[in-house]
Write a protein that holds these residues in place. Structure first.
Motif, short mmCIF file in Angstrom:
data_model
loop_
_atom_site.label_atom_id
_atom_site.label_comp_id
_atom_site.label_asym_id
_atom_site.label_seq_id
_atom_site.Cartn_x
_atom_site.Cartn_y
_atom_site.Cartn_z
N VAL A 48 4.80 0.54 -13.01
CA VAL A 48 3.92 0.69 -14.17
C VAL A 48 4.00 2.11 -14.72
O VAL A 48 4.00 2.32 -15.93
N ALA A 49 4.08 3.10 -13.82
CA ALA A 49 4.12 4.49 -14.27
C ALA A 49 5.40 4.83 -15.00
O ALA A 49 5.39 5.63 -15.95
N THR A 50 6.51 4.23 -14.60
CA THR A 50 7.81 4.60 -15.18
C THR A 50 8.30 3.65 -16.26
O THR A 50 9.06 4.06 -17.13
N ALA A 51 7.88 2.39 -16.21
CA ALA A 51 8.40 1.41 -17.18
C ALA A 51 7.28 0.60 -17.80
O ALA A 51 7.54 -0.46 -18.38
N GLY A 52 6.07 1.11 -17.71
CA GLY A 52 4.93 0.36 -18.22
C GLY A 52 4.81 0.41 -19.72
O GLY A 52 5.57 1.10 -20.41
N ALA A 53 3.84 -0.31 -20.22
CA ALA A 53 3.61 -0.41 -21.66
C ALA A 53 2.76 0.76 -22.14
O ALA A 53 2.19 1.52 -21.35
N SER A 54 2.65 0.88 -23.44
CA SER A 54 1.86 1.95 -24.04
C SER A 54 0.38 1.63 -24.06
O SER A 54 -0.43 2.49 -24.40
#
Length: 413
Positions: A48-54
């Motif tokens: 979530v931290a590296t490829a999560g949504a805005s």
């Protein structure tokens, strides 16, 4: 400054089977390795931290889908296989399958973690059947949540701002950005019957004594150049400024590492936490846009008895209505789930914040986090205390409902 109200002790009806006392030691296997649940908790957090949504609620959805699948997959064990191996494999299979589907850019890293997890589980029917069960539950949850309106574009659906009038939300300085999170209230909940099921009562009337006191407090304690806010209060505002999802990732991990519930109980804790938080954020936007209450900066600059056109809050006001505070709906729900499933108190744990570098705070109850959130948004100058306290109330109600209806949610499909 008015003090935060004392909250009654938590009572969760129908959730007795889920309650347990906390342990003060991390979950480590007999072989000395970190538990499978913690491995995949950290993998989820990193994903979530590296490829999560805005959008925060979209990331909460990722957590909820992945761990709901794990909770369902670990609920029962087929006859004739080792239960521990089966449940560890089922948890890994569920979270891995969900995360690679929701964050395909992290497939290489997630595959590597999955390989290490499987190598630590004895080969045999328990491992194979557990992985298959986890993947099946992940596929089912993913299918059930398709088109649920929690993608970033849907979450930030355009909101038609009403003409300026006393009490009515308007874009706030300095950016005067369009309203955010309006689309949350149109999204599909995990458990709530409707988005408005727990809509709050209206905020204090503009001509009420309570609202006058609210504004006076924010005006004094929340100004960027406040002469009455203490250094500790400024630190509190800054410490709790960031994303609630980020700030509660470590407390939930602490609870997970100390629980006595085993693999199935660990999966259940994370699943119910994030299901409750998705539904809470949906309910938050429902109440926010039902009442469209202006932010303190607008009220103080234009609507106060003695307007202060140059008044500026300590921190920039988020682009959505004041009532209720989203940080505090999150805090109320988090406190409710953690208290119900791990007990209201825990051994001391340290917490840091990305918005307050170098600051470490120590806590022994989940309620302490909520109390600081209530104060923080006032000290930041971006919420009234009424909005903060209403947020705690709303988050608590939604989380209690999730816990009361957990059995059906967690049943295998």
């Amino acid at each position: 400054m008015r003090s935060t109200r004392t909250r009654p002790a938590l009572v969760v009806l129908g959730a007795a089977a889920l309650l347990t006392a906390p342990l003060a030691v991390p979950q480590v296997s007999a072989a000395g390795r970190t538990s499978t649940a913690l491995v995949w908790y950290d993998a989820t957090a990193e994903t979530v931290a590296t490829a999560g949504a805005s959008t925060q609620i979209t990331n909460s959805r990722t957590w909820a889908i992945s761990w709901l699948a794990a909770a369902r997959a670990t609920q029962s064990v087929p006859a004739g296989v080792d239960s521990g191996a089966y449940q560890e494999a089922a948890l890994a299979g569920a979270v891995h399958r969900a995360l690679v589907t929701l964050a395909p850019s992290r497939t290489e890293q997630l595959d590597a973690t999955f390989k290490v997890t499987r190598e630590a589980i004895p080969d045999g029917p328990a491992e194979d059947r557990g992985v298959a069960a986890g993947e099946r539950q992940a596929d089912l949850v993913l299918t059930s949540r398709q088109g649920d309106g929690l993608d970033p574009a849907s979450v930030n659906a355009p909101y038609p701002v009403k003409p300026a009038a006393p009490g009515v939300w308007q874009p706030t300085p300095p950016a005067y950005a369009p309203a955010a999170q309006y689309g949350n209230l149109l999204a599909k909940p995990f458990l709530l019957r409707t988005q408005s099921q727990f809509r709050l009562a209206p905020p204090p009337a503009l001509d009420s004594g309570r609202y006058a006191a609210d504004l006076a407090e924010v005006r004094a304690y929340g100004a960027v150049d406040s002469a009455v806010r203490s250094p500790r209060q400024t630190e509190t505002a800054t410490f709790w400024l960031g994303s609630s999802l980020t700030l509660y990732t470590e407390p939930l991990r602490v609870a997970l590492s100390r629980t006595h519930q085993g693999t199935a109980g660990q999966a259940r804790l994370v699943a119910l936490f994030h299901v409750a938080l998705v539904d809470t954020q949906i309910a938050t936007s429902d109440s926010k846009y039902a009442y469209e209450r202006w932010r303190p900066v607008t009220a103080i600059r234009t609507g106060a008895i003695e307007p202060a056109p140059d008044w500026t809050p300590l921190h920039t006001t988020p682009a959505h209505p004041d009532y209720p505070s989203g940080h505090n709906t999150y805090a109320g729900a988090a406190q409710t789930v953690l208290s119900a499933l791990t007990g209201p108190r825990t051994a001391p744990f340290a917490l840091t914040s990305p918005t307050a570098p170098g600051v470490t705070r120590t806590y022994t109850t989940w309620k302490q986090l909520s109390d600081e959130n209530v104060d923080a948004r006032v000290f930041s100058g971006i919420h009234t205390r009424s909005a903060d306290e209403a947020g705690i109330t709303l988050g608590t109600k939604v989380a209690r409902y999730v816990l009361q209806n957990a059995r059906g949610l967690l049943a295998q499909r």
